[in-house]
Design a protein around this motif. Sequence first.
Motif, PDB file in Angstrom:
ATOM      1  N   TYR A  13       0.803  -1.032   0.005  1.00  0.00           N
ATOM      2  CA  TYR A  13       0.002  -0.061  -0.101  1.00  0.00           C
ATOM      3  C   TYR A  13       0.973   1.067  -0.086  1.00  0.00           C
ATOM      4  CZ  TYR A  13      -2.456   4.101   2.257  1.00  0.00           C
ATOM      5  OH  TYR A  13      -2.688   5.291   2.505  1.00  0.00           O
ATOM      6  N   GLU A  14       1.918   1.220   0.899  1.00  0.00           N
ATOM      7  CA  GLU A  14       2.737   2.541   1.117  1.00  0.00           C
ATOM      8  C   GLU A  14       3.298   2.868  -0.326  1.00  0.00           C
ATOM      9  OE1 GLU A  14       5.176   1.686   4.437  1.00  0.00           O
ATOM     10  OE2 GLU A  14       3.547   2.476   5.847  1.00  0.00           O
ATOM     11  N   GLN A  15       3.683   1.698  -1.123  1.00  0.00           N
ATOM     12  CA  GLN A  15       4.341   2.074  -2.571  1.00  0.00           C
ATOM     13  C   GLN A  15       3.406   2.550  -3.389  1.00  0.00           C
ATOM     14  OE1 GLN A  15       7.543   2.044  -3.106  1.00  0.00           O
ATOM     15  NE2 GLN A  15       7.809   1.899  -1.073  1.00  0.00           N
ATOM     16  N   ALA A  16       2.047   1.729  -3.393  1.00  0.00           N
ATOM     17  CA  ALA A  16       1.055   1.761  -4.274  1.00  0.00           C
ATOM     18  C   ALA A  16       0.349   3.180  -4.395  1.00  0.00           C
ATOM     19  CB  ALA A  16       0.004   0.783  -4.257  1.00  0.00           C
ATOM     20  N   PHE A  17       0.062   3.668  -3.268  1.00  0.00           N
ATOM     21  CA  PHE A  17      -0.630   5.028  -3.143  1.00  0.00           C
ATOM     22  C   PHE A  17      -0.011   6.196  -3.646  1.00  0.00           C
ATOM     23  CE2 PHE A  17       1.265   6.278   0.827  1.00  0.00           C
ATOM     24  CZ  PHE A  17       1.092   7.747   1.041  1.00  0.00           C
TER      25      PHE A  17
END
Length: 190
Positions: A13-17
């Motif tokens: 998530y931290e990379q994707a958002f």
Amino acid sequence: MTPKDLSRIREIYEQAFALSAEEREVYLTAECADDAKLRDQVELLVHAHANIPTWLHRPAVAPALVLPQLEGRRLNGYTLLREIGRGGMGTVYLAERSDEMFHRRAAIKLVTSTIDATRFQHEREILASLDHPNIAKLLDAGVTAEGWPYFVMEYVDGLPIHRWCDEHNLDTSQRVVLFTGVIAAVRYAH
């Protein structure tokens, strides 16, 4: 879900958002491969982040004013001795009764953020109505010449509860017993 699963979801998530929609699609396909549950969890978080209401980005109260040095100042029969706390809505001072009628220490909270006068009056009335052995009593209230509302509260000298417990080497059951008093005060206040 295991802590390992949650850690992996957070990592992706931290990379994707931070990615664009196209980059995110490629990244999620690569990272989640054939794990549809993992991808669903990450996409839920990305969607939730994208839909945070804008009002959540604004402070709940206006920033507090920076007060000048107020030690020694007199307010309604009390002399401010020293600052003992500071928070988002104001500053708390240790004060001493200064009209020589009797000796008493108090805590005076100067509310220095922008606050609705009606809300302040309502909160002051609620505080005045509380009468519980585990809640400091409201002694007085007023407004300074500058227009800063303030509360005069009973001063309770001591340590934060967690430090007191540590310094007295309380075990878990003793801490629970102590905390039941805190819970009783909160229940009473609500």
